[in-house]
Design a protein around this motif. Structure first.
Motif, PDB file in Angstrom:
ATOM      1  N   LYS A 181       0.862  -1.191   0.000  1.00 31.71           N
ATOM      2  CA  LYS A 181       0.000   0.000   0.000  1.00 31.71           C
ATOM      3  C   LYS A 181       0.894   1.235   0.000  1.00 31.71           C
ATOM      4  O   LYS A 181       1.795   1.362   0.839  1.00 31.71           O
ATOM      5  CB  LYS A 181      -0.893   0.005   1.236  1.00 31.71           C
ATOM      6  CG  LYS A 181      -1.995  -1.046   1.186  1.00 31.71           C
ATOM      7  CD  LYS A 181      -2.966  -0.829   2.342  1.00 31.71           C
ATOM      8  CE  LYS A 181      -4.304  -1.495   2.159  1.00 31.71           C
ATOM      9  NZ  LYS A 181      -4.399  -2.908   2.112  1.00 31.71           N
ATOM     10  N   GLY A 182       0.646   2.135  -0.944  1.00 30.24           N
ATOM     11  CA  GLY A 182       1.421   3.366  -1.004  1.00 30.24           C
ATOM     12  C   GLY A 182       1.008   4.320   0.108  1.00 30.24           C
ATOM     13  O   GLY A 182      -0.017   4.128   0.757  1.00 30.24           O
ATOM     14  N   ALA A 183       1.825   5.363   0.290  1.00 28.61           N
ATOM     15  CA  ALA A 183       1.533   6.330   1.349  1.00 28.61           C
ATOM     16  C   ALA A 183       0.325   7.193   0.989  1.00 28.61           C
ATOM     17  O   ALA A 183      -0.333   7.747   1.857  1.00 28.61           O
ATOM     18  CB  ALA A 183       2.759   7.207   1.585  1.00 28.61           C
ATOM     19  N   LYS A 184       0.062   7.310  -0.314  1.00 31.10           N
ATOM     20  CA  LYS A 184      -1.064   8.144  -0.758  1.00 31.10           C
ATOM     21  C   LYS A 184      -2.215   7.247  -1.228  1.00 31.10           C
ATOM     22  O   LYS A 184      -1.966   6.141  -1.705  1.00 31.10           O
ATOM     23  CB  LYS A 184      -0.614   9.049  -1.915  1.00 31.10           C
ATOM     24  CG  LYS A 184       0.512  10.003  -1.535  1.00 31.10           C
ATOM     25  CD  LYS A 184       0.975  10.838  -2.724  1.00 31.10           C
ATOM     26  CE  LYS A 184       2.178  10.226  -3.419  1.00 31.10           C
ATOM     27  NZ  LYS A 184       2.706  11.018  -4.537  1.00 31.10           N
ATOM     28  N   PRO A 185      -3.437   7.726  -1.102  1.00 34.41           N
ATOM     29  CA  PRO A 185      -4.562   6.910  -1.570  1.00 34.41           C
ATOM     30  C   PRO A 185      -4.558   6.802  -3.093  1.00 34.41           C
ATOM     31  O   PRO A 185      -4.017   7.669  -3.770  1.00 34.41           O
ATOM     32  CB  PRO A 185      -5.795   7.684  -1.089  1.00 34.41           C
ATOM     33  CG  PRO A 185      -5.328   9.085  -0.911  1.00 34.41           C
ATOM     34  CD  PRO A 185      -3.867   9.031  -0.565  1.00 34.41           C
ATOM     35  N   GLY A 186      -5.182   5.764  -3.585  1.00 34.30           N
ATOM     36  CA  GLY A 186      -5.237   5.593  -5.039  1.00 34.30           C
ATOM     37  C   GLY A 186      -5.730   4.221  -5.412  1.00 34.30           C
ATOM     38  O   GLY A 186      -6.122   3.431  -4.544  1.00 34.30           O
ATOM     39  N   PRO A 187      -5.704   3.920  -6.700  1.00 35.23           N
ATOM     40  CA  PRO A 187      -6.259   2.657  -7.195  1.00 35.23           C
ATOM     41  C   PRO A 187      -5.356   1.457  -6.897  1.00 35.23           C
ATOM     42  O   PRO A 187      -4.199   1.613  -6.521  1.00 35.23           O
ATOM     43  CB  PRO A 187      -6.330   2.888  -8.705  1.00 35.23           C
ATOM     44  CG  PRO A 187      -5.264   3.905  -8.984  1.00 35.23           C
ATOM     45  CD  PRO A 187      -5.183   4.777  -7.769  1.00 35.23           C
ATOM     46  N   GLU A 228       6.452   6.141  -0.044  1.00 37.14           N
ATOM     47  CA  GLU A 228       5.940   7.509   0.164  1.00 37.14           C
ATOM     48  C   GLU A 228       5.595   8.171  -1.168  1.00 37.14           C
ATOM     49  O   GLU A 228       4.812   9.104  -1.227  1.00 37.14           O
ATOM     50  CB  GLU A 228       6.949   8.338   0.981  1.00 37.14           C
ATOM     51  CG  GLU A 228       8.172   8.861   0.231  1.00 37.14           C
ATOM     52  CD  GLU A 228       9.240   7.805  -0.065  1.00 37.14           C
ATOM     53  OE1 GLU A 228       9.108   6.672   0.440  1.00 37.14           O
ATOM     54  OE2 GLU A 228      10.191   8.114  -0.817  1.00 37.14           O
ATOM     55  N   GLN A 229       6.195   7.673  -2.262  1.00 39.31           N
ATOM     56  CA  GLN A 229       5.900   8.249  -3.581  1.00 39.31           C
ATOM     57  C   GLN A 229       4.733   7.556  -4.275  1.00 39.31           C
ATOM     58  O   GLN A 229       4.305   7.976  -5.344  1.00 39.31           O
ATOM     59  CB  GLN A 229       7.128   8.126  -4.483  1.00 39.31           C
ATOM     60  CG  GLN A 229       8.299   8.953  -4.004  1.00 39.31           C
ATOM     61  CD  GLN A 229       9.480   8.863  -4.962  1.00 39.31           C
ATOM     62  OE1 GLN A 229       9.306   8.559  -6.134  1.00 39.31           O
ATOM     63  NE2 GLN A 229      10.663   9.129  -4.454  1.00 39.31           N
ATOM     64  N   VAL A 254      -0.152  -1.613  -4.926  1.00 38.08           N
ATOM     65  CA  VAL A 254       0.386  -2.482  -5.969  1.00 38.08           C
ATOM     66  C   VAL A 254       0.379  -3.912  -5.467  1.00 38.08           C
ATOM     67  O   VAL A 254       0.825  -4.186  -4.348  1.00 38.08           O
ATOM     68  CB  VAL A 254       1.835  -2.091  -6.345  1.00 38.08           C
ATOM     69  CG1 VAL A 254       2.352  -3.000  -7.463  1.00 38.08           C
ATOM     70  CG2 VAL A 254       1.899  -0.645  -6.786  1.00 38.08           C
ATOM     71  N   GLN A 255      -0.135  -4.818  -6.295  1.00 35.81           N
ATOM     72  CA  GLN A 255      -0.052  -6.240  -5.975  1.00 35.81           C
ATOM     73  C   GLN A 255       0.935  -6.888  -6.925  1.00 35.81           C
ATOM     74  O   GLN A 255       0.912  -6.633  -8.129  1.00 35.81           O
ATOM     75  CB  GLN A 255      -1.426  -6.880  -6.108  1.00 35.81           C
ATOM     76  CG  GLN A 255      -2.405  -6.278  -5.106  1.00 35.81           C
ATOM     77  CD  GLN A 255      -3.683  -7.077  -5.010  1.00 35.81           C
ATOM     78  OE1 GLN A 255      -4.138  -7.633  -5.993  1.00 35.81           O
ATOM     79  NE2 GLN A 255      -4.256  -7.122  -3.825  1.00 35.81           N
ATOM     80  N   PHE A 256       1.824  -7.696  -6.356  1.00 34.79           N
ATOM     81  CA  PHE A 256       2.825  -8.394  -7.157  1.00 34.79           C
ATOM     82  C   PHE A 256       2.358  -9.832  -7.330  1.00 34.79           C
ATOM     83  O   PHE A 256       2.285 -10.576  -6.360  1.00 34.79           O
ATOM     84  CB  PHE A 256       4.191  -8.338  -6.462  1.00 34.79           C
ATOM     85  CG  PHE A 256       4.624  -6.925  -6.144  1.00 34.79           C
ATOM     86  CD1 PHE A 256       5.180  -6.120  -7.120  1.00 34.79           C
ATOM     87  CD2 PHE A 256       4.428  -6.397  -4.863  1.00 34.79           C
ATOM     88  CE1 PHE A 256       5.547  -4.814  -6.839  1.00 34.79           C
ATOM     89  CE2 PHE A 256       4.791  -5.091  -4.566  1.00 34.79           C
ATOM     90  CZ  PHE A 256       5.351  -4.288  -5.552  1.00 34.79           C
ATOM     91  N   GLY A 305       7.754   2.318 -13.115  1.00 35.15           N
ATOM     92  CA  GLY A 305       7.127   3.490 -13.736  1.00 35.15           C
ATOM     93  C   GLY A 305       5.618   3.329 -13.864  1.00 35.15           C
ATOM     94  O   GLY A 305       4.857   4.242 -13.555  1.00 35.15           O
ATOM     95  N   LEU A 306       5.191   2.147 -14.295  1.00 36.31           N
ATOM     96  CA  LEU A 306       3.753   1.905 -14.452  1.00 36.31           C
ATOM     97  C   LEU A 306       3.044   2.024 -13.112  1.00 36.31           C
ATOM     98  O   LEU A 306       1.968   2.619 -13.008  1.00 36.31           O
ATOM     99  CB  LEU A 306       3.517   0.517 -15.059  1.00 36.31           C
ATOM    100  CG  LEU A 306       3.899   0.368 -16.545  1.00 36.31           C
ATOM    101  CD1 LEU A 306       3.911  -1.107 -16.957  1.00 36.31           C
ATOM    102  CD2 LEU A 306       2.949   1.171 -17.445  1.00 36.31           C
ATOM    103  N   ALA A 307       3.678   1.470 -12.064  1.00 37.09           N
ATOM    104  CA  ALA A 307       3.054   1.519 -10.730  1.00 37.09           C
ATOM    105  C   ALA A 307       2.942   2.960 -10.234  1.00 37.09           C
ATOM    106  O   ALA A 307       1.912   3.361  -9.692  1.00 37.09           O
ATOM    107  CB  ALA A 307       3.862   0.673  -9.754  1.00 37.09           C
ATOM    108  N   LEU A 308       4.005   3.736 -10.424  1.00 38.96           N
ATOM    109  CA  LEU A 308       3.986   5.110  -9.918  1.00 38.96           C
ATOM    110  C   LEU A 308       3.075   6.015 -10.742  1.00 38.96           C
ATOM    111  O   LEU A 308       2.444   6.921 -10.215  1.00 38.96           O
ATOM    112  CB  LEU A 308       5.404   5.697  -9.910  1.00 38.96           C
ATOM    113  CG  LEU A 308       6.378   5.078  -8.901  1.00 38.96           C
ATOM    114  CD1 LEU A 308       7.755   5.717  -9.046  1.00 38.96           C
ATOM    115  CD2 LEU A 308       5.869   5.238  -7.465  1.00 38.96           C
ATOM    116  N   ASP A 309       3.035   5.771 -12.042  1.00 40.12           N
ATOM    117  CA  ASP A 309       2.317   6.698 -12.926  1.00 40.12           C
ATOM    118  C   ASP A 309       0.836   6.387 -13.091  1.00 40.12           C
ATOM    119  O   ASP A 309       0.075   7.261 -13.502  1.00 40.12           O
ATOM    120  CB  ASP A 309       2.955   6.693 -14.319  1.00 40.12           C
ATOM    121  CG  ASP A 309       4.295   7.417 -14.330  1.00 40.12           C
ATOM    122  OD1 ASP A 309       4.610   8.076 -13.314  1.00 40.12           O
ATOM    123  OD2 ASP A 309       5.011   7.326 -15.329  1.00 40.12           O
TER     124      ASP A 309
END
Ligand SMILES: [Zn+2]
Ligand SMILES: [Zn+2]
Length: 448
Positions: free
Chosen positions: A87-93, A154-155, A160-162, A422-426
């Motif tokens: 889970k990233g630090a920021k909310p999202g899909p 944090e970015q 993301v699921q691996f 890149g795909l995960a962050l973008d």
């Protein structure tokens, strides 16, 4: 579905990358991870495991993911699969990044210092085992991407699921496996289910390139089994029986008339191959039965369905004309694998950042198949070919996947890591700029 001109116009105006600053700050991380990814890849290459038997590989993957302090690491999915959640630090899909883990019953002939000498059991026989499809590189790349993303959560906006998937090459006879079994076990269900999925494959094209095709990319694949029953008699007096070898020969010839004469080839090509034909024990006996096995490849849902119907009709009527009886079994392996056009357009700047603008290239249709297609039946996805040829070697000049000489240039691995990271962050960042890919039916995305 296939709109190359529109795609070119849109891509030419695509902005650079969404989370550019964030990704630039990761340069050191990519430098640091590269030797680790190469070492993992060599270890997996030297210790390949067949489909549904990826015990050591899955163990190494789970150990690594557990060391990264992810939110969860689940093992034993679809037999040996591993799914890590970050889970990233920021909310999202929620998105999924997928790597397949299995190797093939092939005797390695690359001469590499870390070439495989492994053995395994395949359909009851001892066989040599080799990572002849490059799945060793996929596993190492995704382990590297997981480490970078975990250390820079944090970015990361969203989750993301691996997906470390077993048995892409097909489960052993009598077993279930692969993407289909992961889906059956619920990896695309629940509150935390991914809304999009990304995968890549080591491919014999120029090193470091990312190769794509909007819409259909890799073929749908179906296995074909035909049994022709005649009536056994002396080879000198064929009129006393029914010759299933003669009838089968006519069936093989008639099948080739289906793609060339009966299907609308403007909707996409089709291949029917009979690769195995068995009947009889000696020259002067006409046997009772002939068994044939084959494969069918198509790129369009409608063409696939029409081909199946015409094939059954052709086999049955040719057999009837010869006084024989035929049964046809078509066993589906995978639907078409492709690139969701809207998602491809949305993520194109990321791919160009990962590989370099001139290294993201359109690739022709591939008649090979990939079980990633099953994920894409449920959610939009991108499936990309990562060039792994030796420096200076072009497309069509290197040994193919599944060859005992298949070679993967390790210089490409870091491009794979950059692509996945890149795909995960973008993905989340780009959602603000572009419309979400809707959860449309696969047919609406132009392939299935
Ligand atoms: Zn393969
Ligand atoms: Zn493969």
């Amino acid at each position: 579905m296939h709109r190359p001109i529109l795609a070119l116009v849109v891509l030419a105006f695509a902005t650079p990358t969404y989370a550019e600053d964030a990704k630039e700050r990761l340069d050191d991380a990519f430098g640091a991870i590269e030797p680790k990814v190469i070492a993992w890849r060599r270890d997996f290459h030297q210790h390949p495991e067949l489909s549904n038997r990826e015990f050591r590989t899955a163990g190494k993957v789970a150990e690594h993911l557990q060391s990264l302090d992810l939110d969860s690491v689940e093992t034993g999915i679809a037999h040996t699969g591993v799914v890590g959640t970050l889970k990233g630090a920021k909310p999202g899909p929620v998105i999924a990044l997928r790597a397949d883990m299995d190797a093939l019953p092939v005797r390695e002939q690359t001469g590499l210092p870390f070439a495989s000498q492994a053995k395994g059991e395949y359909n009851g026989k001892e066989v040599d085992v080799m990572h002849a499809c490059g799945h060793d590189t996929h596993v190492a790349i995704l382990m590297g991407a997981a480490e970078i993303l975990a250390k820079h959560r944090e970015q990361l906006a969203g989750t993301v699921q691996f997906f470390f998937q077993p048995a892409e090459e097909g489960a052993p006879a009598g077993e279930e496996g692969g993407a289909l079994l992961m889906i059956k076990e619920g990896v695309l269900d629940g509150a935390d289910a991914p809304e999009a999925i990304f995968g890549l494959h080591a491919w014999p094209v120029p090193v470091g390139t990312i190769n794509y095709r909007a819409g259909s990319f890799m073929a749908a694949s179906d296995s074909l089994y035909i049994t022709v029953r005649g009536r056994q008699t002396h080879g000198s007096a064929p009129w006393m029986g029914v010759d299933p070898i003669f009838v089968s020969s006519q069936i093989v010839a008639a099948l080739q008339g289906i793609p060339s004469r009966q299907l609308d080839i403007t909707k996409g090509p089709a291949v029917i191959t009979i690769g195995s034909m068995h009947g009889g024990v000696r020259g002067n006996i006409i046997p009772d039965v002939v068994e044939m096995m084959g494969t069918i490849r198509t790129f369009d849902v409608g063409v696939r369905e029409e081909l199946h119907a015409k094939l059954k009709k052709t086999v049955s009527l040719v057999a009837e004309a010869g006084g024989a009886e035929a049964t046809v079994t078509i066993d589906p392996y995978s639907p078409v694998t492709g690139n969701d056009p809207a998602l491809l357009q949305r993520m194109m700047p990321t791919l160009q950042w990962a590989a370099g603008e001139d290294k993201v290239v359109e690739h022709p249709l591939i008649t090979g198949a990939e079980d990633f297609a099953h994920f894409e039946q449920r959610i939009p996805g991108l499936y990309l070919m990562l060039g792994v040829n030796k420096e200076g070697v072009g497309r069509g000049q290197a040994a193919s996947n599944h060859s005992p000489l298949f070679f993967a240039n390790e210089d490409a691995l870091i491009v794979g890591v950059r692509t996945m990271v890149g795909l995960a962050l973008d993905y989340a960042e780009s959602a603000a700029d572009r419309s979400e890919p809707e959860r449309r039916g696969p047919a609406a995305r132009g392939f299935r």
